[in-house]
Design a protein around this motif. Structure first.
Motif, mmCIF file in Angstrom:
data_model
loop_
_atom_site.group_PDB
_atom_site.id
_atom_site.type_symbol
_atom_site.label_atom_id
_atom_site.label_comp_id
_atom_site.label_asym_id
_atom_site.label_seq_id
_atom_site.Cartn_x
_atom_site.Cartn_y
_atom_site.Cartn_z
ATOM 1 N N TYR A 1 7.334 -4.683 -15.674
ATOM 2 C CA TYR A 1 6.172 -4.886 -15.627
ATOM 3 C C TYR A 1 5.222 -4.315 -14.566
ATOM 4 C CZ TYR A 1 7.248 -8.176 -19.609
ATOM 5 O OH TYR A 1 7.916 -8.774 -20.604
ATOM 6 N N SER A 2 3.984 -3.679 -14.940
ATOM 7 C CA SER A 2 3.199 -3.169 -14.048
ATOM 8 C C SER A 2 1.797 -3.408 -14.468
ATOM 9 C CB SER A 2 3.683 -1.807 -13.574
ATOM 10 O OG SER A 2 3.449 -0.894 -14.803
ATOM 11 N N LEU A 3 0.868 -2.825 -13.522
ATOM 12 C CA LEU A 3 -0.680 -2.984 -13.849
ATOM 13 C C LEU A 3 -1.063 -1.525 -13.980
ATOM 14 C CD1 LEU A 3 -1.910 -5.606 -11.477
ATOM 15 C CD2 LEU A 3 -1.624 -6.083 -13.581
ATOM 16 N N ARG B 1 0.774 -1.220 -0.059
ATOM 17 C CA ARG B 1 0.097 -0.030 -0.044
ATOM 18 C C ARG B 1 0.684 1.318 -0.035
ATOM 19 N NH1 ARG B 1 -4.701 -1.747 4.306
ATOM 20 N NH2 ARG B 1 -5.488 -3.327 2.988
ATOM 21 N N GLY B 2 0.246 2.158 -0.827
ATOM 22 C CA GLY B 2 1.118 3.416 -1.090
ATOM 23 C C GLY B 2 2.151 3.281 -1.920
ATOM 24 N N ALA B 3 2.418 2.102 -2.836
ATOM 25 C CA ALA B 3 3.256 1.843 -3.777
ATOM 26 C C ALA B 3 2.544 1.090 -4.891
ATOM 27 C CB ALA B 3 4.540 1.286 -3.254
ATOM 28 N N LYS B 4 3.176 0.661 -6.008
ATOM 29 C CA LYS B 4 2.769 0.054 -7.100
ATOM 30 C C LYS B 4 3.484 -1.268 -7.108
ATOM 31 C CE LYS B 4 3.327 1.554 -11.389
ATOM 32 N NZ LYS B 4 3.529 2.224 -12.656
ATOM 33 N N PRO B 5 2.710 -2.528 -7.232
ATOM 34 C CA PRO B 5 3.750 -3.714 -7.237
ATOM 35 C C PRO B 5 4.257 -3.756 -8.715
ATOM 36 C CG PRO B 5 1.383 -4.114 -7.090
ATOM 37 C CD PRO B 5 1.583 -2.705 -6.921
ATOM 38 N N VAL B 6 5.442 -4.015 -8.812
ATOM 39 C CA VAL B 6 6.184 -4.370 -10.333
ATOM 40 C C VAL B 6 6.764 -5.889 -10.324
ATOM 41 C CG1 VAL B 6 6.094 -1.782 -10.521
ATOM 42 C CG2 VAL B 6 8.022 -2.847 -9.372
ATOM 43 N N TYR B 7 6.996 -6.209 -11.400
ATOM 44 C CA TYR B 7 8.067 -7.244 -11.758
ATOM 45 C C TYR B 7 9.080 -6.842 -12.672
ATOM 46 C CZ TYR B 7 9.839 -11.866 -12.684
ATOM 47 O OH TYR B 7 10.598 -13.020 -12.807
#
Length: 779
Positions: A518-520, A505-511
């Protein structure tokens, strides 16, 4: 157990220290008397002392046999605190300059499609373990197998986790294992089923050094133990638990129950190999017998001949700019240049020690190192390339090859995964521009990890968090049985990122994988883009060194300067669990930071270099012939009787003169502007234009020599005629100095002399061209 201070040892130390006139505060083993003979280490084994107490001697008849402490045993004669500041132990010290990038610790996990570089050193491209929530004890349990102890191993209680703080009393700290390097006994056990690495895995940090020695055997584990006193003769609680137990080989205890340590400063290469082995992976197999050894080792040198240090263990790493990062005075002469080149070392001694040049001895040729001539190699190569670029690693091919290293793949450790496909996937040789601005040769791997992105900051996620999310998406059938990448698709990444969104939370999950992030975006739509954090992590390599006969360039310039040269256009395959990415590659010029169009054009120009040489040589011969005839045959008319110029010659004279003048202007611009105005060197498009124009200019001067030689005979004094002959002589000097540098005739200093002659010839020619056209009579 026999208690008390070892009075005999103290008396012996005092006597020897007095006899040796040891300096105040220096211990017995800190200063030698200069003998190159080894010192016999017949010493008592001392156990880890109780807080505020002196260490006790270990006797083979003790009721409870304790592991010996290297800090107490070796520290009785050697300053342990000074030693612990050495390069192998100071990674977590923020006050130590990190130096150039080295091999990071690579956290590789097939189940989470992860391979990520970790280090406590502030190297560009790595992450501090704390950023992933990895405590010192967790870091040690993963990587301690091939660490020499000390450093992070003695920081286990520096954690916010109270359970780990209490557990340190049970496991002990991992002291520096002096035997890991200095024990020359072939029985030194670092990787067997009972040796150093296994004890680390069991959490037996206090016992690890003892288990690695040739005179002790350790069984049991600290796992599951609580409220445990390693000095007690029993384990409280569960009787099924087997606490660590030591067995000493009693016949090795000598007079006074002392033990002889077979240690030496001349560390054998095998001790280094346990942590620093490297092997190629070809066709999925790793066979050492298929690889050649480093030329230095074949010549009889040991690793420590170059990688030297004193008591402080501030080991030299051997790169050319190390003197800026390391105060070890041997750094300047422990690099390739220091041993093999005749100059470049004095400036270091002058600035650091105030040594006069006359007092600075020559260092080239150390260890019988050959001093290369580098015949035909332009000096600019030394400004743009490291020595290792041409001499280190396997011979480059169209694609890089996989490699496995000891620290990345636990080579030499019992039970290590022998598959050639196990993560992490390292590859080499990769040619890239290093931190020193020169192109060198590197090992590399493509990072892959799950992270939280806030703004431009990317922070890796803890693996436990990722495993929870991945277990809901990736089935067991998708996992690799040999530790390779799992079968991962873009839709899988989208699902996992969705599950991770609640965790960050407060950030964006990425790979991050294969050079892309990669992100959503929007309604769960997966997107990807290139990102700096996804670029390959690289570290320079210096071994294995190939001999001069196998160096790049030995088969002419085309080893590097050709349109299919692996040095410039070799491919680094993208490594990723995504098949769409793993089918792609990146060219070397991307990492060498070279413009593709120019690099291709320059490589293509070498197809015409033989013709350039022919034109230049013929031009020189023609000009020389004109000079010879004009000087020695005063009756000979070059083109027509009476010294006149034929009608056909008049037709080409003016166009030829104009072309010559344009070439002269182009050569002056491309030669003088980059050097005297831009304070650089003739390179890039400047060089391409200069060389191309030079070939045309050489042909023009040869023809003009034929056309004008007869009418410019020195039968009478004339400024114009003197200028003409000086211009011809300087033109011949220009052509000769340029063309001779393209043959394997002159070494480095010869090349520098040719360059100076070329430059001064150009200046003189320019001056006389100006004078000639000012004084030239109109026809």
């Amino acid at each position: 157990m026999k208690k008390g201070i070892i009075i005999k040892a103290i008396l012996l130390s005092a006597i020897l220290a007095t006899a040796g006139l040891a300096v105040e505060d220096e211990k017995l083993g800190d200063v030698t008397d200069g003998s190159r003979a080894g010192f016999i280490h017949l010493i008592p084994l001392l156990a880890e002392p109780l807080p505020g107490k002196e260490p006790d001697q270990i006797f083979p008849t003790d009721e409870v046999l304790l592991p010996f402490s290297t800090k107490a045993t070796c520290g009785a004669c050697h300053d342990y605190n000074i030693i612990s500041s050495g390069w192998h132990f100071n990674a977590a010290d923020p006050n130590v300059p990190p130096g150039r990038n080295g091999q990071a610790w690579i956290l590789a996990d097939s189940a989470t499609a992860t391979q990520i570089p970790l280090s406590y050193r502030a190297w560009p491209g790595v992450f501090n373990p704390e950023q992933m929530g990895i405590t010192p004890m967790e870091f040690l349990s993963i990587f301690g197998r091939q660490m020499p102890g000390g450093g992070i191993g003695e920081m286990l209680d520096k954690t916010d986790n109270p359970e780990e703080t209490l557990r340190v009393d049970i496991t002990g700290k991992l002291e520096i294992n002096c035997l890991a390097c200095h024990n020359i006994s072939p029985a030194q056990d670092m990787g067997s089923a009972a040796g150093w690495a296994v004890q680390i895995n069991r959490g037996n940090y206090r016992w690890a050094a003892t288990a690695s020695s040739e005179f002790a055997y350790v069984t049991g584990t600290t796992e599951g133990l609580s409220n445990y006193d390693f000095r007690a003769p029993y384990v409280p609680g569960d009787s099924k638990l087997r606490a660590p137990s030591v067995e000493y080989y009693r016949d090795l205890f000598k007079h006074n129950e002392w033990v002889r340590f077979d240690v030496s400063k001349a560390i054998p290469n095998q001790r280094c190999y346990f942590c620093h082995s490297n092997i190629d992976v070809r066709d999925g197999k790793t066979e050492p017998w298929k690889a050649d050894e480093d030329v230095h080792l074949c010549a009889g040198l040991k690793c420590v001949d170059c990688h030297r240090h004193g008591l402080e263990h501030n080991i030299t790493r051997g790169y050319a700019t190390e003197a800026n990062d390391n105060n070890n005075p041997l750094t300047a002469v422990s690099s390739c240049e220091g041993c093999h080149l005749e100059k470049g070392t004095f400036s270091f001694f002058e600035t650091t020690g105030g040594i006069k040049k006359a007092e600075c001895p020559p260092y080239a040729g150390r260890f019988t190192a050959p001093v290369p001539k580098h015949a035909g190699l332009p000096p600019s190569h030394f400004e743009k390339l490291t020595c290792t670029a041409c001499h280190s690693g396997p011979w480059p091919a169209a694609k890089t090859i996989r490699a496995k290293t000891a620290r990345a793949h636990a080579l030499g450790v019992a039970g290590s995964n022998k598959s050639g496909d196990v993560l992490p996937h390292l590859t080499y040789p990769v040619f890239a521009k290093g931190q020193d601005g020169k192109i060198g040769v590197f090992k590399a791997f493509w990072p892959a990890y799950w992270a939280a992105m806030a703004g431009d900051t990317v922070t890796p996620l803890n693996l436990d968090t990722v495993k929870t999310a991945m277990s809901k998406v990736i089935t067991r059938s998708a996992l690799s049985k040999v530790g390779d990448w799992p079968d991962l698709k873009e839709e899988d990444i989208a699902k996992i990122l969705t599950l991770l969104a609640d965790k960050v939370r407060g950030a964006k999950p990425v790979y991050i994988t294969g050079g892309r992030l990669y992100s959503l975006e929007g309604a769960g739509q997966i997107t990807s883009a290139e990102h700096p954090v996804a670029e390959p992590y690289m570290w320079p390599i210096a071994h294995d060194v190939r001999p001069a006969a196998q160096s790049l360039g030995v088969r002419k310039c085309e080893d590097c300067h050709s349109t299919d040269s692996p040095f410039l256009f070799g491919l680094l395959p993208v490594d990723s669990p995504l098949k769409s990415l793993s089918a792609t590659s990146a060219e070397m010029i991307k990492f060498e930071d070279l413009p593709k169009l120019y690099t291709k054009a320059f490589a293509f120009s070498f197809l015409f270099r033989p013709w350039l040489k022919i034109v230049a040589i013929l031009s020189v011969l023609l000009i020389f012939g004109v000079l010879a005839i004009s000087i020695f045959d005063t009756r000979y008319s070059m083109l027509a009787a009476g010294g006149g110029i034929s009608h056909r010659a008049l037709l080409i004279e003016k166009p030829l003169l104009l072309l010559s003048f344009l070439c002269f202007l182009a050569l002056a611009a491309t030669g003088f502007i980059p050097v005297y105005i831009l304070n650089g060197s003739i390179s890039g498009w400047w060089l391409m234009a200069h060389v191309t124009t030079g070939g045309i200019f050489a042909g023009c001067m040869a023809v003009l020599a034929v056309l004008w030689a007869d009418k410019n005979r020195l039968v009478k004094f004339s400024v114009k005629r003197i200028c003409f002959w000086v211009i011809l002589v300087m033109a011949m000097s220009l052509i000769l100095t340029a063309i001779l540098s393209m043959f394997n005739l002159f070494g480095t200093y010869g090349q520098e002399v040719l360059l100076l002659l070329h430059r001064y010839s150009a200046i003189i020619l320019s001056l006389f061209v100006i004078i000639y056209f000012i004084t030239r009579e109109k026809r």
